[in-house]
Design a protein around this motif. Structure first.
Motif, PDB file in Angstrom:
ATOM      1  N   PHE A  73       8.210   1.433  -5.209  1.00  0.00           N
ATOM      2  CA  PHE A  73       9.064   1.681  -6.193  1.00  0.00           C
ATOM      3  C   PHE A  73      10.558   1.223  -5.771  1.00  0.00           C
ATOM      4  O   PHE A  73      11.329   0.664  -6.710  1.00  0.00           O
ATOM      5  N   SER A  74      10.797   1.334  -4.533  1.00  0.00           N
ATOM      6  CA  SER A  74      12.273   0.761  -4.075  1.00  0.00           C
ATOM      7  C   SER A  74      12.338  -0.515  -4.108  1.00  0.00           C
ATOM      8  O   SER A  74      13.599  -1.086  -4.804  1.00  0.00           O
ATOM      9  N   THR A  75      11.221  -1.303  -4.003  1.00  0.00           N
ATOM     10  CA  THR A  75      11.454  -2.909  -4.236  1.00  0.00           C
ATOM     11  C   THR A  75      11.536  -3.146  -5.727  1.00  0.00           C
ATOM     12  O   THR A  75      12.616  -3.878  -6.156  1.00  0.00           O
ATOM     13  N   SER A 107       0.608  -1.170   0.161  1.00  0.00           N
ATOM     14  CA  SER A 107       0.017   0.033  -0.045  1.00  0.00           C
ATOM     15  C   SER A 107       0.855   1.413  -0.020  1.00  0.00           C
ATOM     16  O   SER A 107       0.304   2.350  -0.130  1.00  0.00           O
ATOM     17  N   ASN A 108       2.121   1.121   0.035  1.00  0.00           N
ATOM     18  CA  ASN A 108       3.031   2.332   0.065  1.00  0.00           C
ATOM     19  C   ASN A 108       3.710   2.578  -1.232  1.00  0.00           C
ATOM     20  O   ASN A 108       4.661   1.493  -1.434  1.00  0.00           O
ATOM     21  N   LEU A 146      18.020   9.498 -12.127  1.00  0.00           N
ATOM     22  CA  LEU A 146      17.611   9.581 -10.922  1.00  0.00           C
ATOM     23  C   LEU A 146      18.617   9.261  -9.755  1.00  0.00           C
ATOM     24  O   LEU A 146      19.312   8.462  -9.839  1.00  0.00           O
ATOM     25  N   LYS A 147      19.086  10.289  -9.103  1.00  0.00           N
ATOM     26  CA  LYS A 147      20.197  10.322  -8.098  1.00  0.00           C
ATOM     27  C   LYS A 147      19.832  10.029  -6.589  1.00  0.00           C
ATOM     28  O   LYS A 147      20.631   9.577  -5.917  1.00  0.00           O
ATOM     29  N   GLU A 148      18.673  10.084  -6.404  1.00  0.00           N
ATOM     30  CA  GLU A 148      18.136   9.671  -4.868  1.00  0.00           C
ATOM     31  C   GLU A 148      16.892   9.796  -4.765  1.00  0.00           C
ATOM     32  O   GLU A 148      15.987  10.399  -5.375  1.00  0.00           O
ATOM     33  N   LEU A 149      16.310   8.866  -3.671  1.00  0.00           N
ATOM     34  CA  LEU A 149      14.861   8.910  -3.232  1.00  0.00           C
ATOM     35  C   LEU A 149      14.942   9.162  -1.928  1.00  0.00           C
ATOM     36  O   LEU A 149      15.397   8.495  -1.189  1.00  0.00           O
ATOM     37  N   GLN A 150      14.582  10.269  -1.684  1.00  0.00           N
ATOM     38  CA  GLN A 150      14.753  10.780   0.064  1.00  0.00           C
ATOM     39  C   GLN A 150      13.481  11.521   0.436  1.00  0.00           C
ATOM     40  O   GLN A 150      13.185  12.529  -0.255  1.00  0.00           O
ATOM     41  N   ASP A 151      13.098  11.288   1.465  1.00  0.00           N
ATOM     42  CA  ASP A 151      12.035  11.890   2.319  1.00  0.00           C
ATOM     43  C   ASP A 151      10.691  11.931   1.151  1.00  0.00           C
ATOM     44  O   ASP A 151      10.024  12.992   0.891  1.00  0.00           O
ATOM     45  N   GLN A 152      10.694  10.731   0.447  1.00  0.00           N
ATOM     46  CA  GLN A 152       9.479  10.523  -0.263  1.00  0.00           C
ATOM     47  C   GLN A 152       9.587  11.864  -1.738  1.00  0.00           C
ATOM     48  O   GLN A 152       8.483  12.148  -2.042  1.00  0.00           O
ATOM     49  N   GLU A 200      19.371  -4.410 -15.145  1.00  0.00           N
ATOM     50  CA  GLU A 200      18.830  -3.672 -16.257  1.00  0.00           C
ATOM     51  C   GLU A 200      19.891  -2.645 -16.395  1.00  0.00           C
ATOM     52  O   GLU A 200      20.418  -1.846 -15.635  1.00  0.00           O
ATOM     53  N   LYS A 201      19.898  -2.111 -17.719  1.00  0.00           N
ATOM     54  CA  LYS A 201      21.117  -0.845 -18.171  1.00  0.00           C
ATOM     55  C   LYS A 201      20.472   0.050 -17.740  1.00  0.00           C
ATOM     56  O   LYS A 201      19.354   0.466 -18.016  1.00  0.00           O
ATOM     57  N   GLU A 202      21.312   1.095 -17.188  1.00  0.00           N
ATOM     58  CA  GLU A 202      20.787   2.529 -16.870  1.00  0.00           C
ATOM     59  C   GLU A 202      19.483   2.518 -16.149  1.00  0.00           C
ATOM     60  O   GLU A 202      18.734   3.066 -16.452  1.00  0.00           O
ATOM     61  N   ALA A 203      19.484   1.499 -14.859  1.00  0.00           N
ATOM     62  CA  ALA A 203      18.265   1.257 -14.337  1.00  0.00           C
ATOM     63  C   ALA A 203      17.776   2.555 -13.746  1.00  0.00           C
ATOM     64  O   ALA A 203      16.521   2.681 -13.427  1.00  0.00           O
ATOM     65  N   ASN A 204      18.637   3.561 -13.602  1.00  0.00           N
ATOM     66  CA  ASN A 204      18.126   5.005 -12.841  1.00  0.00           C
ATOM     67  C   ASN A 204      17.789   5.968 -13.795  1.00  0.00           C
ATOM     68  O   ASN A 204      17.696   7.147 -13.426  1.00  0.00           O
ATOM     69  N   ALA A 205      17.792   5.541 -15.231  1.00  0.00           N
ATOM     70  CA  ALA A 205      17.382   6.461 -16.201  1.00  0.00           C
ATOM     71  C   ALA A 205      15.864   6.628 -16.453  1.00  0.00           C
ATOM     72  O   ALA A 205      15.322   5.685 -16.077  1.00  0.00           O
ATOM     73  N   PHE A 206      15.387   7.887 -16.552  1.00  0.00           N
ATOM     74  CA  PHE A 206      14.037   7.898 -16.510  1.00  0.00           C
ATOM     75  C   PHE A 206      13.527   8.876 -17.484  1.00  0.00           C
ATOM     76  O   PHE A 206      14.518  10.001 -17.879  1.00  0.00           O
ATOM     77  N   VAL A 207      12.398   9.062 -17.946  1.00  0.00           N
ATOM     78  CA  VAL A 207      11.977   9.924 -19.160  1.00  0.00           C
ATOM     79  C   VAL A 207      11.286  10.998 -18.057  1.00  0.00           C
ATOM     80  O   VAL A 207      10.342  10.815 -17.562  1.00  0.00           O
TER      81      VAL A 207
END
Ligand SMILES: Cc1cc2nc3c(=O)[nH]c(=O)nc-3n(C[C@H](O)[C@H](O)[C@H](O)COP(=O)(O)O)c2cc1C
Length: 214
Positions: free
Chosen positions: A32-34, A26-27, A68-74, A44-51
């Motif tokens: 996302f982190s999972t 539910s979170n 994406l460089k970080e996921l912090q404080d939501q 996965e190549k370039e797993a942190n690349a996003f559009v």
């Protein structure tokens, strides 16, 4: 090419499908982190690349890939030039869309939300951790403006390389943004095009979840 393209199809039936959408909980940040960890583990190549898609003047929408460089404080943190095309779009319209695609796992995550520039101190710390060439590059590139010749860019790089022989300060026009999500959608490819989709919508501070038709 067009004949070949029309009949081009990935065979999802052969794919070894990872855990279904039910395991997401539910979170959406935990979900996302999972999935991100699973993408990284699956190499996965370039797993942190996003559009990132932004809205410009005259309702012109533009998209580009970022890291994406970080996921912090939501909040999802990425770095760029504040005066670039995307930076100018964001200064007028803070609502943006972010998209991750991990083809090896047949997964997509859509995220929509609002972006804000992060604290200068956080951008300073991240900038200081970058390789020197990237730091000089951030000074040399007037990102998204017309470059008359490539040699001008090389000259600019050399100019700033000499100007900052030791520590390179962060350019005031370069730094981080934090995307605060209001909507997520997780997509898991399944056989027979019966794909799984699960959305999370923020309503009065609570994440409401729904399954969606594929
Ligand atoms: C894999 C990949 C990663 C990228 N990462 C970044 C990034 O983190 N920050 C950035 O400013 N540009 C990044 N870029 C370049 C952007 O896609 C884009 O060309 C640039 O930011 C200018 O975009 P704009 O003119 O729409 O502002 C990346 C490109 C690729 C292909």
């Amino acid at each position: 090419m067009s004949e070949w393209l029309k009949s081009y199809r990935e065979n999802h039936a052969d794919f070894d499908h990872p855990s279904g959408i039910d395991a997401l909980g539910s979170n959406p940040f935990v979900a996302f982190s999972t999935w991100f960890d699973e993408a990284a583990t699956a190499h996965e190549k370039e797993a942190n690349a996003f559009v990132l898609s932004t809205l410009g003047p005259d309702a012109r929408i533009s998209s580009r890939i970022l890291y994406l460089k970080e996921l912090q404080d939501q909040a999802f943190i990425f770095y760029t030039n504040y005066l670039s095309h995307k930076g100018q779009d964001i200064s007028r319209q803070e609502k943006v869309a972010m998209l991750f695609f991990w083809p090896g796992l047949m997964r997509q995550i859509r995220i929509e939300g609002r972006v804000q520039a992060i604290d200068a101190a956080i951008s300073d710390a991240y900038f200081a951790s970058r390789p020197r060439e990237s730091q000089i590059g951030a000074w040399a590139s007037e990102q998204s403006t017309i470059l008359p010749t490539r040699s001008l860019l090389i000259e600019r790089f050399e100019h700033f390389d000499q100007r900052f022989p030791n520590e390179v300060p962060r350019p005031p026009h370069w730094g981080g943004y934090a995307l605060h999500p209001e909507y997520f959608e997780f997509w898991q490819g399944q056989p027979s095009r019966l794909h799984d989709r699960k959305s999370f919508s923020l309503k009065d501070g609570i994440w409401e979840t729904n399954l969606l038709h594929p």
